[in-house]
Design a protein around this motif. Structure first.
Motif, short mmCIF file in Angstrom:
data_model
loop_
_atom_site.label_atom_id
_atom_site.label_comp_id
_atom_site.label_asym_id
_atom_site.label_seq_id
_atom_site.Cartn_x
_atom_site.Cartn_y
_atom_site.Cartn_z
N GLY A 1 -22.71 -9.79 30.53
CA GLY A 1 -23.54 -8.78 31.18
C GLY A 1 -24.93 -9.29 31.50
O GLY A 1 -25.26 -10.46 31.30
N HIS A 2 -25.74 -8.39 31.99
CA HIS A 2 -27.15 -8.63 32.30
C HIS A 2 -27.95 -8.60 31.00
O HIS A 2 -27.59 -7.87 30.06
N PRO A 3 -29.06 -9.33 30.91
CA PRO A 3 -29.86 -9.32 29.68
C PRO A 3 -30.33 -7.93 29.25
O PRO A 3 -30.57 -7.71 28.06
N ASN A 4 -30.46 -6.99 30.18
CA ASN A 4 -30.90 -5.64 29.82
C ASN A 4 -29.75 -4.69 29.52
O ASN A 4 -29.98 -3.53 29.18
N ASP A 5 -28.50 -5.15 29.66
CA ASP A 5 -27.34 -4.31 29.39
C ASP A 5 -27.14 -4.14 27.88
O ASP A 5 -27.42 -5.06 27.11
N GLN A 6 -26.61 -2.99 27.49
CA GLN A 6 -26.22 -2.77 26.09
C GLN A 6 -25.04 -3.66 25.73
O GLN A 6 -24.97 -4.20 24.65
N VAL A 7 -24.08 -3.76 26.66
CA VAL A 7 -22.89 -4.58 26.45
C VAL A 7 -23.11 -5.92 27.15
O VAL A 7 -23.20 -5.99 28.36
N ARG A 8 -23.22 -6.97 26.33
CA ARG A 8 -23.45 -8.33 26.84
C ARG A 8 -23.23 -9.31 25.72
O ARG A 8 -23.20 -8.93 24.55
N HIS A 9 -23.09 -10.57 26.08
CA HIS A 9 -23.10 -11.62 25.07
C HIS A 9 -24.53 -11.76 24.57
O HIS A 9 -25.49 -11.61 25.35
N ASP B 1 -23.66 -13.59 38.06
CA ASP B 1 -23.42 -12.29 38.71
C ASP B 1 -23.43 -11.13 37.72
O ASP B 1 -23.13 -10.00 38.07
N PHE B 2 -23.74 -11.39 36.46
CA PHE B 2 -23.89 -10.39 35.40
C PHE B 2 -22.62 -9.61 35.08
O PHE B 2 -22.68 -8.49 34.56
N GLY B 3 -21.47 -10.18 35.42
CA GLY B 3 -20.21 -9.50 35.11
C GLY B 3 -19.92 -8.33 36.03
O GLY B 3 -19.12 -7.47 35.70
N ARG B 4 -20.54 -8.32 37.21
CA ARG B 4 -20.45 -7.15 38.10
C ARG B 4 -19.65 -7.38 39.38
O ARG B 4 -19.74 -6.58 40.30
N THR B 5 -18.89 -8.47 39.43
CA THR B 5 -18.07 -8.71 40.63
C THR B 5 -16.60 -8.73 40.24
O THR B 5 -16.25 -8.69 39.06
N SER B 6 -15.75 -8.83 41.22
CA SER B 6 -14.30 -8.85 40.96
C SER B 6 -13.78 -10.26 40.68
O SER B 6 -12.58 -10.43 40.43
N HIS B 7 -14.63 -11.25 40.69
CA HIS B 7 -14.19 -12.62 40.40
C HIS B 7 -13.62 -12.67 38.98
O HIS B 7 -14.19 -12.06 38.06
N PRO B 8 -12.51 -13.39 38.75
CA PRO B 8 -11.90 -13.43 37.42
C PRO B 8 -12.83 -13.94 36.31
O PRO B 8 -12.65 -13.58 35.15
N ASP B 9 -13.82 -14.77 36.64
CA ASP B 9 -14.74 -15.29 35.63
C ASP B 9 -15.97 -14.41 35.41
O ASP B 9 -16.78 -14.68 34.53
N SER B 10 -16.12 -13.37 36.20
CA SER B 10 -17.33 -12.56 36.16
C SER B 10 -17.61 -11.96 34.78
O SER B 10 -18.72 -12.08 34.26
#
Length: 174
Positions: free
Chosen positions: A94-102, A147-156
């Motif tokens: 996720g994005h650095p400001n997201d609650q759910v992220r690494h 891309d902060f996990g926000r696209t449909s790419h399998p690695d997103s």
């Protein structure tokens, strides 16, 4: 006599443990290097427990590039040895400001027209002690924008689709 020696050793060990607990490192540094890329990143623990990330990186063309803390401080086989993003809580990327992220998701760094990126931000999940401790891990600069996990790419949702690793460095006590 033996009993007194054991008591003294135990007391000394307690003092060492207590003293060590108070003197946990509050600053860490990573020297970033790769083909034509160099930089130094400093991590400073703030009083509120957050970590300030500061540094300068040289060598990439203008634009944004993914920037993450990876799980291992092993760069013996190049940046590929650093493992995956540091993710002790088993979350999606996720994005650095997201609650759910690494924990290691630090977003993008932006290089200017002089091939320089200057970093200065505060992160709420990194730590220099405890379960989110990044000391002994590595910081990695990627070849593309995160891309902060926000696209449909399998690695997103795994890596932010930031591509290969162009520079890395082990995070050590400063």
């Amino acid at each position: 006599m033996l009993k007194q020696a054991i008591i003294l050793v135990a007391a000394y060990a307690s003092l060492v443990i207590a003293h060590h607990g108070r003197d946990q490192p509050h600053r860490a540094i990573a020297k970033l290097s790769g083909d034509n890329v160099q930089g130094n990143i400093t991590f400073t623990e703030l009083e509120d427990g957050k970590v300030r990330v500061q540094g300068t990186i040289f060598g990439l063309p203008a634009g944004p590039y993914g920037f993450h803390v990876h799980e291992k401080g092993d760069i013996t086989g190049g940046c590929g040895s650093a493992g995956s993003h540091f993710n002790p809580d088993h979350q999606d990327h996720g994005h650095p400001n997201d609650q759910v992220r690494h924990v290691g998701d630090l977003g993008n760094v932006v290089f200017d027209n002089n091939n320089v990126s200057t970093l200065d931000f505060v992160d709420t999940q990194l730590a220099l002690q405890g379960p989110h401790n990044i000391i002994g891990r590595s910081v990695v600069l990627h070849e593309r924008e995160d891309d902060f996990g926000r696209t449909s790419h399998p690695d997103s949702r795994k890596t932010g689709n930031a591509g290969g690793r162009v520079a890395c460095g082990v995070i050590g006590i400063l």
